[in-house]
Scaffold this motif. Structure first.
Motif, PDB file in Angstrom:
ATOM      1  N   GLY A  21       0.813  -1.206   0.000  1.00 32.17           N
ATOM      2  CA  GLY A  21       0.000   0.000   0.000  1.00 32.17           C
ATOM      3  C   GLY A  21       0.846   1.255   0.000  1.00 32.17           C
ATOM      4  N   GLU A  22       0.211   2.352  -0.315  1.00 33.75           N
ATOM      5  CA  GLU A  22       0.847   3.661  -0.308  1.00 33.75           C
ATOM      6  C   GLU A  22      -0.023   4.634   0.474  1.00 33.75           C
ATOM      7  N   LEU A  23       0.636   5.507   1.223  1.00 39.50           N
ATOM      8  CA  LEU A  23      -0.049   6.536   1.990  1.00 39.50           C
ATOM      9  C   LEU A  23       0.729   7.831   1.829  1.00 39.50           C
ATOM     10  N   ALA A  24       0.062   8.884   1.363  1.00 36.27           N
ATOM     11  CA  ALA A  24       0.735  10.161   1.121  1.00 36.27           C
ATOM     12  C   ALA A  24      -0.156  11.311   1.569  1.00 36.27           C
ATOM     13  N   ASN A  25       0.465  12.320   2.159  1.00 37.43           N
ATOM     14  CA  ASN A  25      -0.240  13.524   2.579  1.00 37.43           C
ATOM     15  C   ASN A  25       0.602  14.743   2.230  1.00 37.43           C
ATOM     16  N   VAL A  26      -0.065  15.804   1.858  1.00 35.21           N
ATOM     17  CA  VAL A  26       0.619  17.061   1.575  1.00 35.21           C
ATOM     18  C   VAL A  26      -0.256  18.204   2.082  1.00 35.21           C
ATOM     19  N   SER A  27       0.374  19.225   2.648  1.00 33.47           N
ATOM     20  CA  SER A  27      -0.380  20.360   3.174  1.00 33.47           C
ATOM     21  C   SER A  27       0.290  21.663   2.782  1.00 33.47           C
ATOM     22  N   LEU A  28      -0.516  22.694   2.688  1.00 32.84           N
ATOM     23  CA  LEU A  28      -0.045  24.029   2.334  1.00 32.84           C
ATOM     24  C   LEU A  28      -0.700  25.024   3.276  1.00 32.84           C
ATOM     25  N   LEU A  41      -5.079  20.737   2.760  1.00 33.66           N
ATOM     26  CA  LEU A  41      -4.471  19.428   2.985  1.00 33.66           C
ATOM     27  C   LEU A  41      -5.079  18.403   2.040  1.00 33.66           C
ATOM     28  N   GLY A  42      -4.224  17.589   1.457  1.00 26.71           N
ATOM     29  CA  GLY A  42      -4.677  16.513   0.577  1.00 26.71           C
ATOM     30  C   GLY A  42      -4.014  15.209   0.946  1.00 26.71           C
ATOM     31  N   GLY A  43      -4.745  14.117   0.809  1.00 23.26           N
ATOM     32  CA  GLY A  43      -4.194  12.812   1.171  1.00 23.26           C
ATOM     33  C   GLY A  43      -4.645  11.719   0.216  1.00 23.26           C
ATOM     34  N   LEU A  44      -3.820  10.700   0.092  1.00 17.97           N
ATOM     35  CA  LEU A  44      -4.120   9.546  -0.760  1.00 17.97           C
ATOM     36  C   LEU A  44      -3.724   8.279  -0.037  1.00 17.97           C
ATOM     37  N   GLN A  45      -4.634   7.309  -0.027  1.00 24.39           N
ATOM     38  CA  GLN A  45      -4.342   5.977   0.508  1.00 24.39           C
ATOM     39  C   GLN A  45      -4.723   4.948  -0.538  1.00 24.39           C
ATOM     40  N   HIS A  46      -3.796   4.030  -0.805  1.00 27.84           N
ATOM     41  CA  HIS A  46      -4.042   3.006  -1.830  1.00 27.84           C
ATOM     42  C   HIS A  46      -3.493   1.676  -1.333  1.00 27.84           C
ATOM     43  N   ASN A  47      -4.334   0.627  -1.345  1.00 25.44           N
ATOM     44  CA  ASN A  47      -3.936  -0.699  -0.871  1.00 25.44           C
ATOM     45  C   ASN A  47      -4.317  -1.760  -1.893  1.00 25.44           C
ATOM     46  N   ASN A  48      -3.417  -2.716  -2.090  1.00 26.02           N
ATOM     47  CA  ASN A  48      -3.682  -3.885  -2.934  1.00 26.02           C
ATOM     48  C   ASN A  48      -3.478  -5.152  -2.119  1.00 26.02           C
ATOM     49  N   GLN A  49      -4.322  -6.148  -2.357  1.00 26.47           N
ATOM     50  CA  GLN A  49      -4.149  -7.446  -1.701  1.00 26.47           C
ATOM     51  C   GLN A  49      -4.413  -8.561  -2.700  1.00 26.47           C
ATOM     52  N   ASN A  50      -3.467  -9.490  -2.785  1.00 25.16           N
ATOM     53  CA  ASN A  50      -3.612 -10.669  -3.635  1.00 25.16           C
ATOM     54  C   ASN A  50      -3.573 -11.913  -2.753  1.00 25.16           C
ATOM     55  N   SER A  51      -4.556 -12.773  -2.906  1.00 26.50           N
ATOM     56  CA  SER A  51      -4.620 -14.008  -2.124  1.00 26.50           C
ATOM     57  C   SER A  51      -4.758 -15.195  -3.067  1.00 26.50           C
ATOM     58  N   SER A  52      -4.022 -16.242  -2.781  1.00 27.42           N
ATOM     59  CA  SER A  52      -4.117 -17.443  -3.613  1.00 27.42           C
ATOM     60  C   SER A  52      -3.978 -18.688  -2.743  1.00 27.42           C
ATOM     61  N   ALA A  53      -4.623 -19.743  -3.173  1.00 28.00           N
ATOM     62  CA  ALA A  53      -4.537 -21.031  -2.478  1.00 28.00           C
ATOM     63  C   ALA A  53      -4.529 -22.140  -3.526  1.00 28.00           C
ATOM     64  N   SER A  71      -7.965  -7.682  -4.656  1.00 25.09           N
ATOM     65  CA  SER A  71      -8.787  -6.574  -4.160  1.00 25.09           C
ATOM     66  C   SER A  71      -7.957  -5.298  -4.133  1.00 25.09           C
ATOM     67  N   GLN A  72      -8.655  -4.181  -4.289  1.00 24.52           N
ATOM     68  CA  GLN A  72      -7.989  -2.876  -4.335  1.00 24.52           C
ATOM     69  C   GLN A  72      -8.840  -1.847  -3.605  1.00 24.52           C
ATOM     70  N   PHE A  73      -8.171  -1.047  -2.777  1.00 24.18           N
ATOM     71  CA  PHE A  73      -8.862   0.004  -2.017  1.00 24.18           C
ATOM     72  C   PHE A  73      -8.145   1.331  -2.255  1.00 24.18           C
ATOM     73  N   THR A  74      -8.937   2.385  -2.526  1.00 19.66           N
ATOM     74  CA  THR A  74      -8.388   3.721  -2.759  1.00 19.66           C
ATOM     75  C   THR A  74      -9.233   4.747  -2.023  1.00 19.66           C
ATOM     76  N   SER A  75      -8.570   5.687  -1.367  1.00 16.46           N
ATOM     77  CA  SER A  75      -9.274   6.757  -0.668  1.00 16.46           C
ATOM     78  C   SER A  75      -8.563   8.079  -0.945  1.00 16.46           C
ATOM     79  N   LEU A  76      -9.342   9.107  -1.264  1.00 16.14           N
ATOM     80  CA  LEU A  76      -8.828  10.459  -1.478  1.00 16.14           C
ATOM     81  C   LEU A  76      -9.405  11.378  -0.412  1.00 16.14           C
ATOM     82  N   LEU A  77      -8.558  12.259   0.136  1.00 11.50           N
ATOM     83  CA  LEU A  77      -8.964  13.158   1.200  1.00 11.50           C
ATOM     84  C   LEU A  77      -8.574  14.585   0.857  1.00 11.50           C
ATOM     85  N   SER A  78      -9.505  15.517   1.115  1.00 11.34           N
ATOM     86  CA  SER A  78      -9.224  16.941   0.944  1.00 11.34           C
ATOM     87  C   SER A  78      -9.821  17.697   2.129  1.00 11.34           C
ATOM     88  N   GLU A  79      -8.981  18.424   2.853  1.00  6.87           N
ATOM     89  CA  GLU A  79      -9.422  19.239   3.984  1.00  6.87           C
ATOM     90  C   GLU A  79      -8.949  20.677   3.769  1.00  6.87           C
TER      91      GLU A  79
END
Length: 212
Positions: A21-28, A41-53, A71-79
């Protein structure tokens, strides 16, 4: 891989989970004038998960079983907030207004199968299964939005008043109830800053001096 010797049978099965996953934040922050502060303030969260059996053909009573999911999860934040602070005479006031936005998106796919002629391809040849499983996929997205305001007032640093309101909206709420308002107010008195208490404190100390 897990191997177990049991009579004439060799049991073999593998389960793997890979996450990153990646997590990034930037503020001004900047001040157009001394009393005014603007914060972005802006933020980004991105996660990937691969499962196999995979269960090999050498596993007891197995013809080869494979399953794979992604599976993939993405979240964008703006404050964003604007704050104004001013002191004039015995009065002090701070006013804040803001807007926040955050979205969430999740996607997932999975597949499986059983009955393979060979174990060479492990989980990476589901189309060659003699009995394919039912593939599945999913997608979800939600949004959260908030407007907020707050005023702090102080008189002679003795009497403090705070009034705030927040309006939240969410796409997951039912139709007609997607927004909610949350007002609040508070009052405080700094009794320690009153002159009569300071005089009382001096009298108390005079009557009961500290001896060390």
């Amino acid at each position: 891989n897990r191997k177990q010797q049991n009579g004439y049978f060799i049991k073999e099965q593998s389960d793997k989970v890979s996450k990153h996953g990646e997590l990034a934040n930037v503020s001004l922050i900047f001040n157009p004038i001394p009393e005014l502060t603007i914060k972005l303030l802006g933020g980004l969260q991105h996660n990937n998960q691969n499962s196999s059996a995979y269960r090999t053909r050498e596993f007891l009573h197995s013809t080869g079983n494979a399953s794979l999911s992604l599976s993939q999860f993405t979240s964008l934040l703006s404050e964003n907030t604007v704050t104004y602070s001013k002191i004039f005479g015995n009065h002090s006031i701070t006013a804040l207004g803001g807007y926040t936005f955050q979205n969430f998106k999740t996607t997932a796919v999975s597949g499986s199968g059983s009955g393979f002629l060979s174990d060479v391809f492990n989980v990476y040849s589901l189309q060659s299964a003699s009995t394919p499983g039912i593939p599945s996929s999913s997608y979800s997205k939600s949004v959260l939005i908030s407007y907020l305001g707050r005023i702090n007032y102080s008189f002679k640093d003795k009497y403090l008043l705070t009034v705030s309101i927040r309006r939240d909206g969410s796409s997951v709420f039912s139709q007609g109830n997607k927004w909610g308002d949350f007002p609040s107010a508070a009052f405080a008195w700094k009794a320690s800053n009153e002159n009569f208490l300071k005089i009382f404190q001096e009298i108390f100390i005079g009557c009961f001096p500290c001896k060390c």
